[in-house]
Design a protein around this motif. Structure first.
Motif, mmCIF file in Angstrom:
data_model
loop_
_atom_site.group_PDB
_atom_site.id
_atom_site.type_symbol
_atom_site.label_atom_id
_atom_site.label_comp_id
_atom_site.label_asym_id
_atom_site.label_seq_id
_atom_site.Cartn_x
_atom_site.Cartn_y
_atom_site.Cartn_z
ATOM 1 N N GLY A 79 0.781 -1.235 0.000
ATOM 2 C CA GLY A 79 0.000 0.000 0.000
ATOM 3 C C GLY A 79 0.808 1.277 0.000
ATOM 4 N N PHE A 80 2.106 1.183 0.264
ATOM 5 C CA PHE A 80 2.884 2.404 0.422
ATOM 6 C C PHE A 80 3.167 3.112 -0.904
ATOM 7 N N TRP A 81 3.430 2.352 -1.958
ATOM 8 C CA TRP A 81 3.705 2.996 -3.251
ATOM 9 C C TRP A 81 2.484 3.752 -3.777
ATOM 10 N N PRO A 82 1.297 3.145 -3.828
ATOM 11 C CA PRO A 82 0.144 3.964 -4.225
ATOM 12 C C PRO A 82 -0.079 5.139 -3.280
ATOM 13 N N GLY A 83 0.239 4.962 -1.996
ATOM 14 C CA GLY A 83 0.133 6.073 -1.060
ATOM 15 C C GLY A 83 1.063 7.213 -1.417
ATOM 16 N N VAL A 84 2.301 6.884 -1.810
ATOM 17 C CA VAL A 84 3.251 7.901 -2.258
ATOM 18 C C VAL A 84 2.684 8.658 -3.462
ATOM 19 N N LEU A 85 2.081 7.910 -4.377
ATOM 20 C CA LEU A 85 1.504 8.532 -5.569
ATOM 21 C C LEU A 85 0.339 9.457 -5.205
ATOM 22 N N TRP A 86 -0.496 9.035 -4.262
ATOM 23 C CA TRP A 86 -1.619 9.891 -3.849
ATOM 24 C C TRP A 86 -1.110 11.175 -3.204
ATOM 25 N N TYR A 87 -0.063 11.088 -2.390
ATOM 26 C CA TYR A 87 0.493 12.307 -1.798
ATOM 27 C C TYR A 87 1.059 13.224 -2.883
ATOM 28 N N ASN A 88 1.685 12.637 -3.889
ATOM 29 C CA ASN A 88 2.201 13.447 -4.992
ATOM 30 C C ASN A 88 1.076 14.115 -5.765
ATOM 31 N N TYR A 89 0.000 13.378 -5.943
ATOM 32 C CA TYR A 89 -1.169 13.977 -6.610
ATOM 33 C C TYR A 89 -1.758 15.105 -5.771
ATOM 34 N N GLU A 90 -1.809 14.917 -4.456
ATOM 35 C CA GLU A 90 -2.317 15.974 -3.578
ATOM 36 C C GLU A 90 -1.508 17.248 -3.735
ATOM 37 N N TYR A 91 -0.211 17.098 -3.886
ATOM 38 C CA TYR A 91 0.660 18.261 -4.011
ATOM 39 C C TYR A 91 0.563 18.920 -5.383
ATOM 40 N N THR A 92 0.455 18.128 -6.433
ATOM 41 C CA THR A 92 0.580 18.647 -7.794
ATOM 42 C C THR A 92 -0.743 18.812 -8.534
ATOM 43 N N GLY A 93 -1.731 17.952 -8.220
ATOM 44 C CA GLY A 93 -2.937 17.923 -9.039
ATOM 45 C C GLY A 93 -2.679 17.342 -10.419
ATOM 46 N N ASP A 94 -1.566 16.657 -10.590
ATOM 47 C CA ASP A 94 -1.124 16.129 -11.878
ATOM 48 C C ASP A 94 -1.983 14.920 -12.285
ATOM 49 N N ALA A 95 -2.611 15.001 -13.455
ATOM 50 C CA ALA A 95 -3.500 13.935 -13.921
ATOM 51 C C ALA A 95 -2.751 12.630 -14.175
ATOM 52 N N GLU A 96 -1.505 12.725 -14.611
ATOM 53 C CA GLU A 96 -0.707 11.522 -14.860
ATOM 54 C C GLU A 96 -0.450 10.767 -13.560
ATOM 55 N N ILE A 97 -0.121 11.501 -12.527
ATOM 56 C CA ILE A 97 0.143 10.867 -11.235
ATOM 57 C C ILE A 97 -1.146 10.301 -10.649
ATOM 58 N N LYS A 98 -2.251 11.010 -10.800
ATOM 59 C CA LYS A 98 -3.526 10.496 -10.312
ATOM 60 C C LYS A 98 -3.877 9.182 -10.995
ATOM 61 N N ALA A 99 -3.703 9.126 -12.303
ATOM 62 C CA ALA A 99 -4.006 7.896 -13.041
ATOM 63 C C ALA A 99 -3.132 6.747 -12.556
ATOM 64 N N ALA A 100 -1.860 7.028 -12.295
ATOM 65 C CA ALA A 100 -0.962 5.988 -11.792
ATOM 66 C C ALA A 100 -1.385 5.541 -10.398
ATOM 67 N N ALA A 101 -1.777 6.498 -9.550
ATOM 68 C CA ALA A 101 -2.230 6.158 -8.202
ATOM 69 C C ALA A 101 -3.445 5.244 -8.262
ATOM 70 N N GLU A 102 -4.367 5.542 -9.148
ATOM 71 C CA GLU A 102 -5.566 4.719 -9.298
ATOM 72 C C GLU A 102 -5.218 3.311 -9.773
ATOM 73 N N LYS A 103 -4.295 3.219 -10.709
ATOM 74 C CA LYS A 103 -3.914 1.915 -11.254
ATOM 75 C C LYS A 103 -3.212 1.050 -10.217
ATOM 76 N N PHE A 104 -2.351 1.656 -9.413
ATOM 77 C CA PHE A 104 -1.628 0.867 -8.409
ATOM 78 C C PHE A 104 -2.479 0.601 -7.164
ATOM 79 N N THR A 105 -3.490 1.401 -6.952
ATOM 80 C CA THR A 105 -4.400 1.163 -5.833
ATOM 81 C C THR A 105 -5.336 -0.004 -6.119
ATOM 82 N N ALA A 106 -5.832 -0.086 -7.330
ATOM 83 C CA ALA A 106 -6.878 -1.045 -7.686
ATOM 84 C C ALA A 106 -6.571 -2.497 -7.307
#
Length: 405
Positions: A79-106
């Motif tokens: 769970g930590f890697w998708p968590g890292v991605l979600w924190y990065n998305y929180e900071y940036t609002g970057d759609a690419e990072i959000k998509a990656a967070a969703e894919k690794f969370t699923a």
């Protein structure tokens, strides 16, 4: 651009005024935390380019290598890697990072709907789906988290009053490890968000049993408490990842600091708050000068023993949580100051990886007695480092906004 990012950018404008009629010059500067966050975004995007499948998760990087070694969904660190991605998305609002967070969370969804194998469901699901739900409000994520809480609760033994942490360790009839304090947040959250109210009782009882048996009189903690599963009697405290049963394993101490702070936040029990404070003060009193602990405070090879950057990152998060909860202004300021000191140390060249590899932090220690992940980048260090950076930026941004009113 997210509201957080927008406010952050606005608040970081330093205005230098020069007297020359009405002439003004604006010089844009960034905080050290924002500089590190920006570098982290670049590094994480680089790591994404070498990740081939979304059901394999970064865990550690071997010395001399650049890329992550991977584990599967059932590993406690998934769970930590998708968590890292979600924190990065929180900071940036970057759609690419959000998509990656969703894919690794699923892929982690399966944890919520299969029989519990150990206590790590909180780490796996709350760090991934929990952050995802917090940031997106996706109702499907909420349903998965509620199911995961119910699954975790199946490990609860009402006779002992705690969750069985490692059912696979047959040498202990019932064991509870200090790490498990961090999984209670999932249960507390579920009880408030449509889950069975008994989940609150389970989490409260588990924290109480841990406090009464794993927290020692010297204000350090046992890694593992062994209990009689038929009578609930405490048998003894031991270690698995520390130097010795009675030593002070650094990461275990920080799990306790953070975990009891959260338990107080959710229950209002003063004894949980006092326990977190007691563990914190003991930890601070024994820290080396740079603010990053050796893997175990009692390793006789100190100062030549390996450090544990992950413990420093967890401590920073725990102290920021605790600072929000204590009523005493001096303690509040002290704990925030120490958290900032830890993050500053981790952001230095001594610990931040720079171009060395795809991780954020160097010099963490996983399981020293077994020689695993010693003095290496480990994913949960990056996760809690990102959490601490985000929390500090929110604090600083709030201060700046308050000054403009």
């Amino acid at each position: 651009m997210t509201l957080f990012k927008h406010l952050l950018s606005c608040s970081l404008i330093s205005v230098l005024l020069f007297s020359c009629g009405t002439e003004k010059k604006e010089v844009v500067s960034k905080s050290n935390n924002e500089i590190i966050l920006d570098q982290s975004v670049v590094k994480i995007k680089q790591a994404l380019h070498v990740l081939k499948t979304t059901d394999s998760f970064p865990r550690h990087i071997v010395k001399g290598e650049k890329d992550w070694r991977f584990v599967g969904v059932k590993d406690w660190c998934s769970g930590f890697w998708p968590g890292v991605l979600w924190y990065n998305y929180e900071y940036t609002g970057d759609a690419e990072i959000k998509a990656a967070a969703e894919k690794f969370t699923a892929p982690i969804k399966t944890i919520a709907f299969t029989s519990a194998e150990d206590h790590d469901i909180g780490f796996q699901v709350y760090c991934s789906f929990g952050n995802g739900y917090r940031l997106t409000g996706n109702e499907a994520y909420k349903d998965i988290m509620l199911a995961a809480a119910d699954t975790l609760a199946t490990l609860y033994n009402p006779i002992v009053g705690s969750i069985h942490s490692w059912p696979s360790k047959q040498e202990y009839p019932h064991n509870t490890i200090i790490d498990n304090m961090m999984n209670l947040e999932l249960l507390f959250w579920a009880a408030k968000n449509g889950g069975d109210k008994k989940l609150y009782d389970i989490a409260n009882s588990h924290a109480e049993v841990t406090m009464n048996n794993l927290v020692r009189s010297d204000s350090a903690v046992y890694h593992l408490g062994s209990f009689d599963d038929k009578t609930g009697q405490f048998i003894r405290g031991v270690t698995h990842q520390g130097y010795a049963d009675e030593s002070m394993w650094a990461r275990g101490q920080t799990w306790g600091i953070y975990g009891f702070a959260v338990a107080y936040r959710e229950t209002g029990r003063a004894d949980f708050l006092n326990t977190s404070i007691k563990l914190t003060e003991h930890y601070l009193n024994r820290l080396p000068k740079d603010g990053v602990p050796f893997w175990d405070f009692d390793d006789p090879t100190i100062p030549n023993a390996p450090k544990d950057a992950s413990a420093a990152a967890i401590a920073a998060c725990g102290l920021l949580e605790l600072a929000d909860l204590v009523k005493d202004d001096k303690l509040k300021e002290k704990y925030r100051h120490e958290a900032k000191r830890f993050v500053t140390a981790l952001s230095s060249k001594a610990y931040f990886s720079g171009d060395e590899n795809n991780a954020l932090l160097l010099h963490s220690t996983g399981h020293h007695p077994k020689g695993r992940e010693v003095d290496e980048p480990i994913i949960y260090a990056d996760y809690y480092f990102m959490e601490a950076l985000i929390r500090l930026e929110k604090l600083e941004n709030a201060k700046r906004l308050a000054l403009t009113k």
